[in-house]
Design a protein around this motif. Structure first.
Motif, mmCIF file in Angstrom:
data_model
loop_
_atom_site.group_PDB
_atom_site.id
_atom_site.type_symbol
_atom_site.label_atom_id
_atom_site.label_comp_id
_atom_site.label_asym_id
_atom_site.label_seq_id
_atom_site.Cartn_x
_atom_site.Cartn_y
_atom_site.Cartn_z
ATOM 1 N N GLY A 149 -1.556 11.117 -4.416
ATOM 2 C CA GLY A 149 -0.558 11.847 -3.645
ATOM 3 C C GLY A 149 0.731 11.061 -3.474
ATOM 4 N N ALA A 150 0.656 9.743 -3.544
ATOM 5 C CA ALA A 150 1.860 8.901 -3.440
ATOM 6 C C ALA A 150 2.707 9.093 -4.695
ATOM 7 N N SER A 151 4.030 8.989 -4.539
ATOM 8 C CA SER A 151 4.898 9.128 -5.709
ATOM 9 C C SER A 151 5.945 8.026 -5.725
ATOM 10 N N VAL A 152 6.269 7.590 -6.951
ATOM 11 C CA VAL A 152 7.308 6.587 -7.158
ATOM 12 C C VAL A 152 8.237 7.120 -8.242
ATOM 13 N N ASN A 153 9.509 7.315 -7.880
ATOM 14 C CA ASN A 153 10.516 7.708 -8.848
ATOM 15 C C ASN A 153 11.328 6.452 -9.153
ATOM 16 N N GLY A 154 10.776 5.623 -10.021
ATOM 17 C CA GLY A 154 11.347 4.329 -10.374
ATOM 18 C C GLY A 154 10.303 3.570 -11.168
ATOM 19 N N GLN A 155 10.502 2.286 -11.297
ATOM 20 C CA GLN A 155 9.571 1.470 -12.073
ATOM 21 C C GLN A 155 8.674 0.650 -11.157
ATOM 22 N N LEU A 156 7.430 0.454 -11.604
ATOM 23 C CA LEU A 156 6.514 -0.464 -10.943
ATOM 24 C C LEU A 156 6.577 -1.770 -11.716
ATOM 25 N N LYS A 157 6.965 -2.853 -11.043
ATOM 26 C CA LYS A 157 7.169 -4.128 -11.728
ATOM 27 C C LYS A 157 6.281 -5.200 -11.112
ATOM 28 N N HIS A 158 5.216 -5.545 -11.840
ATOM 29 C CA HIS A 158 4.297 -6.589 -11.370
ATOM 30 C C HIS A 158 4.979 -7.943 -11.448
ATOM 31 N N GLN A 159 4.869 -8.729 -10.378
ATOM 32 C CA GLN A 159 5.469 -10.056 -10.314
ATOM 33 C C GLN A 159 4.362 -11.104 -10.362
ATOM 34 N N ALA A 160 4.523 -12.104 -11.197
ATOM 35 C CA ALA A 160 3.557 -13.196 -11.278
ATOM 36 C C ALA A 160 3.750 -14.121 -10.075
ATOM 37 N N THR A 161 2.656 -14.747 -9.644
ATOM 38 C CA THR A 161 2.754 -15.730 -8.556
ATOM 39 C C THR A 161 3.022 -17.088 -9.147
ATOM 40 N N GLU A 162 3.665 -17.937 -8.367
ATOM 41 C CA GLU A 162 3.958 -19.291 -8.824
ATOM 42 C C GLU A 162 3.102 -20.274 -8.052
ATOM 43 N N GLU A 198 0.864 -1.179 0.000
ATOM 44 C CA GLU A 198 0.000 0.000 0.000
ATOM 45 C C GLU A 198 0.900 1.228 0.000
ATOM 46 N N LEU A 199 0.697 2.102 -0.974
ATOM 47 C CA LEU A 199 1.418 3.377 -1.025
ATOM 48 C C LEU A 199 0.412 4.454 -0.645
ATOM 49 N N ALA A 200 0.520 4.955 0.577
ATOM 50 C CA ALA A 200 -0.409 5.948 1.094
ATOM 51 C C ALA A 200 -0.065 7.333 0.544
ATOM 52 N N LYS A 201 -0.855 8.336 0.919
ATOM 53 C CA LYS A 201 -0.749 9.649 0.264
ATOM 54 C C LYS A 201 0.588 10.352 0.452
ATOM 55 N N ASP A 202 1.316 10.085 1.533
ATOM 56 C CA ASP A 202 2.608 10.733 1.746
ATOM 57 C C ASP A 202 3.792 9.848 1.361
ATOM 58 N N ALA A 203 3.542 8.738 0.687
ATOM 59 C CA ALA A 203 4.621 7.835 0.259
ATOM 60 C C ALA A 203 5.459 8.506 -0.824
ATOM 61 N N GLN A 204 6.785 8.429 -0.653
ATOM 62 C CA GLN A 204 7.728 8.958 -1.641
ATOM 63 C C GLN A 204 8.810 7.900 -1.841
ATOM 64 N N VAL A 205 8.667 7.110 -2.885
ATOM 65 C CA VAL A 205 9.602 6.018 -3.137
ATOM 66 C C VAL A 205 10.563 6.427 -4.245
ATOM 67 N N THR A 206 11.856 6.313 -3.949
ATOM 68 C CA THR A 206 12.896 6.515 -4.956
ATOM 69 C C THR A 206 13.557 5.164 -5.150
ATOM 70 N N GLY A 207 13.089 4.431 -6.143
ATOM 71 C CA GLY A 207 13.556 3.074 -6.413
ATOM 72 C C GLY A 207 12.441 2.297 -7.086
ATOM 73 N N ASP A 208 12.741 1.081 -7.481
ATOM 74 C CA ASP A 208 11.753 0.240 -8.145
ATOM 75 C C ASP A 208 10.884 -0.472 -7.121
ATOM 76 N N MET A 246 -1.205 -4.205 -5.412
ATOM 77 C CA MET A 246 -0.827 -2.860 -4.994
ATOM 78 C C MET A 246 -2.049 -1.983 -4.837
ATOM 79 N N GLU A 247 -1.995 -1.128 -3.817
ATOM 80 C CA GLU A 247 -2.964 -0.056 -3.657
ATOM 81 C C GLU A 247 -2.149 1.223 -3.579
ATOM 82 N N MET A 248 -2.443 2.157 -4.470
ATOM 83 C CA MET A 248 -1.698 3.425 -4.511
ATOM 84 C C MET A 248 -2.699 4.559 -4.425
ATOM 85 N N VAL A 249 -2.543 5.399 -3.409
ATOM 86 C CA VAL A 249 -3.474 6.476 -3.133
ATOM 87 C C VAL A 249 -2.993 7.750 -3.816
#
Length: 139
Positions: A108-121, A87-97, A103-106
């Motif tokens: 106001g949240a920011s990601v300076n990187g890539q969002l990479k969905h992973q498949a389940t096995e 969960e990336l809440a409104k004040d989340a600031q991620v610098t990285g992948d 995922m739940e992203m509200v």
């Protein structure tokens, strides 16, 4: 299906890093870890645990986070690996992948990187041999 908010409300946080604390070094844990302080190192949940990491808007992590369940509401500098959900809440600031399955992203949240969905096995048995099949979750 549970949302991140449903799961996080039932969590007991065993470990609290207070706002007056700064830790330098890696942390290995299981259970719940709540971060109000500063951690300069990697956070790594024990394999097979249902651990939860929560970084509040008062906390900061400078390092990678590896855990099944992650809630971010402050700055994180480093890659995040969420085995189950994040969960990336409104004040989340991620610098990285961010590596995630759910995922739940509200707003106001920011990601300076890539969002990479992973498949389940999931193992599938056919005859005497077992095979591994990749399943994509779509929510």
């Amino acid at each position: 299906m549970f949302s991140a908010k449903d799961k996080s409300s039932n969590v007991q946080y065993d470990t609290l890093i207070s706002s007056k604390t700064e830790i330098t070094g890696d942390i290995h844990f299981s259970g719940g870890l709540h971060v109000d302080g500063v951690i300069k190192g990697n956070l790594m949940a024990d394999a097979g645990s249902s651990a939860v990491v929560r970084v509040s808007n008062k906390g900061r992590v400078e390092g990678q986070i590896h855990a099944p369940n992650i809630i971010i509401n402050g700055p994180v500098i480093g890659d995040i690996h969420a085995g189950e959900y994040i969960e990336l809440a409104k004040d989340a600031q991620v610098t990285g992948d961010v590596y995630y399955q759910m995922m739940e992203m509200v707003l106001g949240a920011s990601v300076n990187g890539q969002l990479k969905h992973q498949a389940t096995e999931a193992p599938v048995k056919k005859g005497k041999a077992a095979q591994t099949v990749l399943l994509d979750k779509v929510d």
